[in-house]
Design a protein around this motif. Structure first.
Motif, PDB file in Angstrom:
ATOM      1  N   ARG A  91      25.830 -12.547 -15.027  1.00 17.14           N
ATOM      2  CA  ARG A  91      25.448 -12.963 -13.790  1.00 17.14           C
ATOM      3  C   ARG A  91      26.541 -13.614 -12.802  1.00 17.14           C
ATOM      4  O   ARG A  91      27.116 -13.006 -11.701  1.00 17.14           O
ATOM      5  N   LYS A  92      27.232 -14.558 -13.543  1.00 15.65           N
ATOM      6  CA  LYS A  92      28.327 -14.956 -12.966  1.00 15.65           C
ATOM      7  C   LYS A  92      29.676 -14.254 -12.361  1.00 15.65           C
ATOM      8  O   LYS A  92      30.278 -13.973 -11.569  1.00 15.65           O
ATOM      9  N   ASP A  95      28.735 -11.622  -9.442  1.00 14.69           N
ATOM     10  CA  ASP A  95      28.617 -12.438  -8.300  1.00 14.69           C
ATOM     11  C   ASP A  95      29.895 -12.379  -8.016  1.00 14.69           C
ATOM     12  O   ASP A  95      30.418 -12.221  -6.837  1.00 14.69           O
ATOM     13  N   SER A 143      22.273  -7.702 -10.609  1.00 13.42           N
ATOM     14  CA  SER A 143      23.111  -8.713 -10.069  1.00 13.42           C
ATOM     15  C   SER A 143      23.974  -7.639  -8.873  1.00 13.42           C
ATOM     16  O   SER A 143      24.325  -8.308  -8.030  1.00 13.42           O
TER      17      SER A 143
END
Length: 323
Positions: A91-92, A95, A143
């Motif tokens: 996820r990070k 992003d 994502s």
């Protein structure tokens, strides 16, 4: 697509050696630093596109970038550290990548673990193969979806496997908790899950009018012994080549095994929900469209797997965002 378009599509042969130019477009390939993923990236790079090599090992990704530049001078390549077995890190990372990109035309979900000798778990407590191949790719694609939805004509290409045809989804034991642990069964189940979810994603994208297409591919049989050298990543030996020759009628090099995913990503006639694979016995040859098999397209199974995947992954799919 019109009837005339379909007739033209059947008449026009896809040339794996003369791919349509992709200048100004951007593609991300998971597992792009090795195996089939490397050749997907190499072939995409030859079109003039910007290609992002995603994988856990930054040093290996850098070697892959150098190898591609040796064969395709002047190509635009980036590396992207990604551990599909750690969902929060996915996820990070996604992003961060979204914030640095203006567009993403294609996401090729290629990376994956093969059959393991014993059951292991990811940092999230999921079975390693299912968690990496299925859950990690789901979180990555979800994502990056808002960025894909803002890019006209973008596609998500899911790399399946012929092993999925032999598998069944056990919703009471998706993560192979019950003994005995069987590595090939678990691998096949993870690939079937990917293909079922890609088909379900296609239905949901169509229902919401999304501009993104979900397309499927599978590589057929791919052997190192038939694969041309790409030093220092891979060096084919005479022994390996001779050992692979008996399987050549039903298998091929990893270079050729990349062809279906590349066609799924680039062919203007490819559409969401389609499955592309090798022509001969689903094992080797130029990439052609295949009829999806029933287990892959059952909408009830797709809906049930979608719900289970969102629950275990701890996130939903942002349909509608960015469209």
């Amino acid at each position: 697509m019109s009837d005339a378009g379909r007739r033209n599509g059947r008449a026009r042969r896809w040339n794996v050696h003369e791919l349509p130019p992709q200048d100004g477009r951007t593609f991300l390939v998971t597992g792009g630093a090795s195996g089939i993923g490397y050749f997907i990236a190499e072939q995409l790079a030859g079109t003039g596109a910007t290609v992002i090599l995603a994988g856990r090992d930054s040093a290996r990704a850098e070697l892959a970038r150098q190898a591609i530049r040796t064969r395709v001078p002047g190509t635009r390549l980036r590396t992207f550290v990604l551990d599909l077995a750690d969902l929060e890190s996915v996820r990070k990372a996604a992003d961060g990548l979204s914030a640095s990109l203006g567009r993403l035309d294609g996401l090729i979900l290629n990376a994956g673990l093969t059959a393991q000798p014993e059951r292991r778990e990811t940092v999230d407590g999921n079975e390693l193969v299912f968690g990496t191949n299925h859950l990690g790719h789901f979180v990555l694609a979800a994502s990056l979806y808002p960025l894909l939805a803002r890019t006209t004509g973008s596609r998500i290409v899911t790399m399946g496997s012929v092993a999925a045809r032999l598998a069944d989804l056990d919703f009471d034991d998706l993560q192979a908790v019950r003994p005995p642990y069987k590595g090939f069964r678990t691998y096949g189940r993870s690939k079937l899950a990917q293909m079922v979810l890609a088909s379900e994603l296609d239905r949901r994208l169509r229902d919401t009018g999304s501009p993104v297409a979900s397309v499927l591919a599978h590589p057929g049989g791919a052997l190192d012994g038939l694969t041309p050298s790409r030093p220092p990543l891979h060096v084919r030996t005479a022994t390996g080549f001779l050992g692979a020759l008996p399987k050549a009628p039903v298998a091929q090099s990893k270079e050729h095994a990349a062809w279906p995913a590349v066609r799924a990503a680039l062919d203007p006639l490819a559409e969401g929900g389609q499955l592309w694979g090798p022509r001969f016995l689903r094992g080797r040859g130029r990439p052609v469209r295949e009829k999806p098999f029933a287990k892959m397209t059952d909408p009830q199974v797709g809906e049930r797997l979608w719900s289970a995947t969102e629950r275990v992954a701890g996130m939903g799919w942002p349909l509608g965002d960015g469209g």
